[in-house]
Design an enzyme around this catalytic site. Structure first.
Site, PDB file in Angstrom:
ATOM      1  N   GLY A  13       0.779  -1.250   0.000  1.00 42.84           N
ATOM      2  CA  GLY A  13       0.000   0.000   0.000  1.00 42.84           C
ATOM      3  C   GLY A  13       0.800   1.285   0.000  1.00 42.84           C
ATOM      4  O   GLY A  13       0.272   2.332   0.359  1.00 42.84           O
ATOM      5  N   ASP A  64      -1.757  -6.391  -7.287  1.00 48.96           N
ATOM      6  CA  ASP A  64      -3.122  -5.896  -7.201  1.00 48.96           C
ATOM      7  C   ASP A  64      -3.854  -6.915  -6.336  1.00 48.96           C
ATOM      8  O   ASP A  64      -3.917  -8.096  -6.693  1.00 48.96           O
ATOM      9  CB  ASP A  64      -3.714  -5.827  -8.620  1.00 48.96           C
ATOM     10  CG  ASP A  64      -5.162  -5.354  -8.614  1.00 48.96           C
ATOM     11  OD1 ASP A  64      -5.832  -5.479  -7.569  1.00 48.96           O
ATOM     12  OD2 ASP A  64      -5.626  -4.886  -9.672  1.00 48.96           O
ATOM     13  N   VAL A  65      -4.383  -6.490  -5.208  1.00 51.66           N
ATOM     14  CA  VAL A  65      -4.993  -7.472  -4.284  1.00 51.66           C
ATOM     15  C   VAL A  65      -6.281  -8.084  -4.837  1.00 51.66           C
ATOM     16  O   VAL A  65      -6.846  -8.991  -4.225  1.00 51.66           O
ATOM     17  CB  VAL A  65      -5.239  -6.881  -2.873  1.00 51.66           C
ATOM     18  CG1 VAL A  65      -3.930  -6.532  -2.189  1.00 51.66           C
ATOM     19  CG2 VAL A  65      -6.182  -5.681  -2.919  1.00 51.66           C
ATOM     20  N   TYR A 155     -17.650   9.889   3.492  1.00 55.56           N
ATOM     21  CA  TYR A 155     -16.875   8.636   3.565  1.00 55.56           C
ATOM     22  C   TYR A 155     -17.659   7.468   2.944  1.00 55.56           C
ATOM     23  O   TYR A 155     -17.067   6.524   2.437  1.00 55.56           O
ATOM     24  CB  TYR A 155     -16.478   8.347   5.013  1.00 55.56           C
ATOM     25  CG  TYR A 155     -15.229   7.507   5.139  1.00 55.56           C
ATOM     26  CD1 TYR A 155     -14.037   7.896   4.516  1.00 55.56           C
ATOM     27  CD2 TYR A 155     -15.228   6.325   5.859  1.00 55.56           C
ATOM     28  CE1 TYR A 155     -12.888   7.128   4.626  1.00 55.56           C
ATOM     29  CE2 TYR A 155     -14.079   5.557   5.991  1.00 55.56           C
ATOM     30  CZ  TYR A 155     -12.921   5.964   5.366  1.00 55.56           C
ATOM     31  OH  TYR A 155     -11.781   5.197   5.476  1.00 55.56           O
ATOM     32  N   LYS A 162     -14.772  -0.269   5.910  1.00 55.51           N
ATOM     33  CA  LYS A 162     -13.918  -0.251   7.112  1.00 55.51           C
ATOM     34  C   LYS A 162     -14.581  -1.017   8.257  1.00 55.51           C
ATOM     35  O   LYS A 162     -13.884  -1.649   9.066  1.00 55.51           O
ATOM     36  CB  LYS A 162     -13.592   1.180   7.535  1.00 55.51           C
ATOM     37  CG  LYS A 162     -12.656   1.922   6.576  1.00 55.51           C
ATOM     38  CD  LYS A 162     -11.306   1.236   6.399  1.00 55.51           C
ATOM     39  CE  LYS A 162     -10.295   2.109   5.693  1.00 55.51           C
ATOM     40  NZ  LYS A 162      -9.102   1.358   5.269  1.00 55.51           N
ATOM     41  N   ALA A 195      -5.132   8.611  -1.389  1.00 50.87           N
ATOM     42  CA  ALA A 195      -6.455   8.022  -1.138  1.00 50.87           C
ATOM     43  C   ALA A 195      -7.398   9.075  -0.556  1.00 50.87           C
ATOM     44  O   ALA A 195      -8.572   9.156  -0.940  1.00 50.87           O
ATOM     45  CB  ALA A 195      -6.332   6.836  -0.188  1.00 50.87           C
TER      46      ALA A 195
HETATM   47  P1  NAD Z   1      -2.489   6.032  -0.273  1.00 50.55           P
HETATM   48  O1  NAD Z   1      -3.241   6.426  -1.481  1.00 50.55           O
HETATM   49  O2  NAD Z   1      -1.129   6.554  -0.103  1.00 50.55           O
HETATM   50  O3  NAD Z   1      -2.451   4.456  -0.113  1.00 50.55           O
HETATM   51  C1  NAD Z   1      -3.521   3.640  -0.559  1.00 50.55           C
HETATM   52  C2  NAD Z   1      -2.888   2.479  -1.267  1.00 50.55           C
HETATM   53  O4  NAD Z   1      -3.874   1.535  -1.679  1.00 50.55           O
HETATM   54  C3  NAD Z   1      -2.131   2.901  -2.537  1.00 50.55           C
HETATM   55  O5  NAD Z   1      -0.785   2.495  -2.450  1.00 50.55           O
HETATM   56  C4  NAD Z   1      -2.837   2.133  -3.629  1.00 50.55           C
HETATM   57  O6  NAD Z   1      -1.958   1.732  -4.658  1.00 50.55           O
HETATM   58  C5  NAD Z   1      -3.354   0.942  -2.844  1.00 50.55           C
HETATM   59  N1  NAD Z   1      -4.377   0.182  -3.556  1.00 50.55           N
HETATM   60  C6  NAD Z   1      -5.582   0.619  -4.009  1.00 50.55           C
HETATM   61  N2  NAD Z   1      -6.192  -0.386  -4.670  1.00 50.55           N
HETATM   62  C7  NAD Z   1      -5.374  -1.464  -4.611  1.00 50.55           C
HETATM   63  C8  NAD Z   1      -5.427  -2.786  -5.112  1.00 50.55           C
HETATM   64  N3  NAD Z   1      -6.471  -3.233  -5.842  1.00 50.55           N
HETATM   65  N4  NAD Z   1      -4.380  -3.621  -4.883  1.00 50.55           N
HETATM   66  C9  NAD Z   1      -3.295  -3.201  -4.179  1.00 50.55           C
HETATM   67  N5  NAD Z   1      -3.183  -1.959  -3.682  1.00 50.55           N
HETATM   68  C10 NAD Z   1      -4.214  -1.105  -3.900  1.00 50.55           C
HETATM   69  O7  NAD Z   1      -3.415   6.490   0.954  1.00 50.55           O
HETATM   70  P2  NAD Z   1      -3.301   6.229   2.526  1.00 50.55           P
HETATM   71  O8  NAD Z   1      -4.147   7.277   3.141  1.00 50.55           O
HETATM   72  O9  NAD Z   1      -1.910   6.054   2.932  1.00 50.55           O
HETATM   73  O10 NAD Z   1      -4.097   4.857   2.699  1.00 50.55           O
HETATM   74  C11 NAD Z   1      -3.546   3.733   3.354  1.00 50.55           C
HETATM   75  C12 NAD Z   1      -4.583   3.118   4.279  1.00 50.55           C
HETATM   76  O11 NAD Z   1      -4.816   4.016   5.366  1.00 50.55           O
HETATM   77  C13 NAD Z   1      -5.936   2.868   3.634  1.00 50.55           C
HETATM   78  O12 NAD Z   1      -6.479   1.656   4.154  1.00 50.55           O
HETATM   79  C14 NAD Z   1      -6.753   4.047   4.149  1.00 50.55           C
HETATM   80  O13 NAD Z   1      -8.141   3.781   4.153  1.00 50.55           O
HETATM   81  C15 NAD Z   1      -6.207   4.130   5.547  1.00 50.55           C
HETATM   82  N6  NAD Z   1      -6.486   5.373   6.262  1.00 50.55           N
HETATM   83  C16 NAD Z   1      -6.214   6.580   5.689  1.00 50.55           C
HETATM   84  C17 NAD Z   1      -6.496   7.736   6.386  1.00 50.55           C
HETATM   85  C18 NAD Z   1      -6.226   9.086   5.779  1.00 50.55           C
HETATM   86  O14 NAD Z   1      -6.809  10.070   6.222  1.00 50.55           O
HETATM   87  N7  NAD Z   1      -5.350   9.183   4.789  1.00 50.55           N
HETATM   88  C19 NAD Z   1      -7.060   7.684   7.672  1.00 50.55           C
HETATM   89  C20 NAD Z   1      -7.314   6.430   8.232  1.00 50.55           C
HETATM   90  C21 NAD Z   1      -7.034   5.275   7.520  1.00 50.55           C
END
Ligand code: NAD
Length: 255
Positions: A13, A64-65, A155, A162, A195
């Protein structure tokens, strides 16, 4: 002496240097871990390769998951190169842009399923492949958000995904606990990442957050990285199935 000396882990990720997964990876490396990285597709490979190499990673693979063959080949490569695995960081989620913009009641069947597959089912799919490599036990960590239990503006279907992810954490914790594998989640406060840019009015969400959070400051990927180390290392040897907020206390406030 690092808290993760001698441990090997996979980070799923990372999209760029703003990713929460990157904050966790940097800190894990500082604590002595050897890391492998996956990237979603070729266009993200360009960003992930230099980041991973800067942490001396020699295992950088496409995954890709939603693609079982790609998941299988990641774990086959880990088996070949390392022979075992100590931790996984699952830091990924996805929902279609339309489903994050439209009214929630208009979420399509396909969009609902896609959000669930990528954001929740994938934790199970990765855990399943990790089990044979975690013979001495291990730690699996995922990232969640308050939108799983309260309605956060815009959201939408991600809140549902989630909620499913957090239930999956608990189910997996019971399922794999007898093998010494722990499964936990960090619920991060809002952070401006790729994201997050898919969530409408994210800027307003952030300023509301900073005004109301008891610690009166934003959460950073370094904050999430630091807290995550507890779950990845042996300090949490007796902790599983937990969801821990790393949100400057926002979740305890009502108004
Ligand atoms: P980010 O966009 O940097 O990371 C999201 C990742 O998901 C990316 O690397 C993307 O390539 C990957 N992804 C999407 N579809 C995919 C797939 N089919 N196969 C493999 N990878 C896939 O954003 P982030 O904010 O760092 O998100 C990371 C996690 O943190 C997520 O679960 C997000 O929901 C969670 N999160 C984010 C926040 C926030 O405010 N940014 C808050 C709480 C939780």
């Amino acid at each position: 002496m690092g808290l993760l000396d001698g441990k090997r882990g996979l980070i799923f990720g990372v999209a760029n240097h703003r990713s929460i997964g990157w904050g966790i990876a940097e800190r894990a490396r500082k604590e002595g871990a050897t890391l492998g990285f996956t990237y979603l597709n070729e266009s993200l490979a360009k960003r992930v390769y230099p980041l991973a190499e800067s942490l001396n990673s020699e295992l950088i693979l496409q995954c890709d998951v939603n693609n079982d063959a790609e998941i299988d080949s990641v774990f086959a490569e880990v088996q070949k190169r390392w022979g075992s695995l100590d931790f996984i960081v699952h830091s990924l989620a996805y929902a279609s842009g339309d489903d994050l913009k439209n009214e929630f009641n208009q979420t399509s069947r396909e969009g609902f399923s896609l959000a669930m597959q990528v954001s929740a089912y994938s934790l199970l799919a990765l855990t399943n492949r990790a089990i044979p490599l975690m013979k001495e036990g291990g730690s699996i960590l995922t990232l969640t958000y308050l939108g799983s239990e309260k309605v956060v503006p815009n959201y939408k279907v991600m809140g549902v995904a989630k909620a499913a992810l957090e239930a999956t954490v608990r189910e997996l914790a019971v399922d794999v606990g007898p093998r010494g594998i722990r499964v936990n989640a960090v619920s991060a406060g809002p952070i401006k990442t790729l994201a997050a840019s898919g969530i409408s009015e994210f800027r307003q969400l952030l300023s509301h957050f900073e005004g109301r959070a008891p610690l009166k400051k934003p959460v950073t990927i370094e904050d999430v990285g630091a807290a995550s180390i507890f779950y990845l290392c042996d300090l949490s040897a007796a902790v599983t199935g937990e969801i821990t907020f790393v949100d400057c206390g926002f979740n305890v406030t009502a108004i």
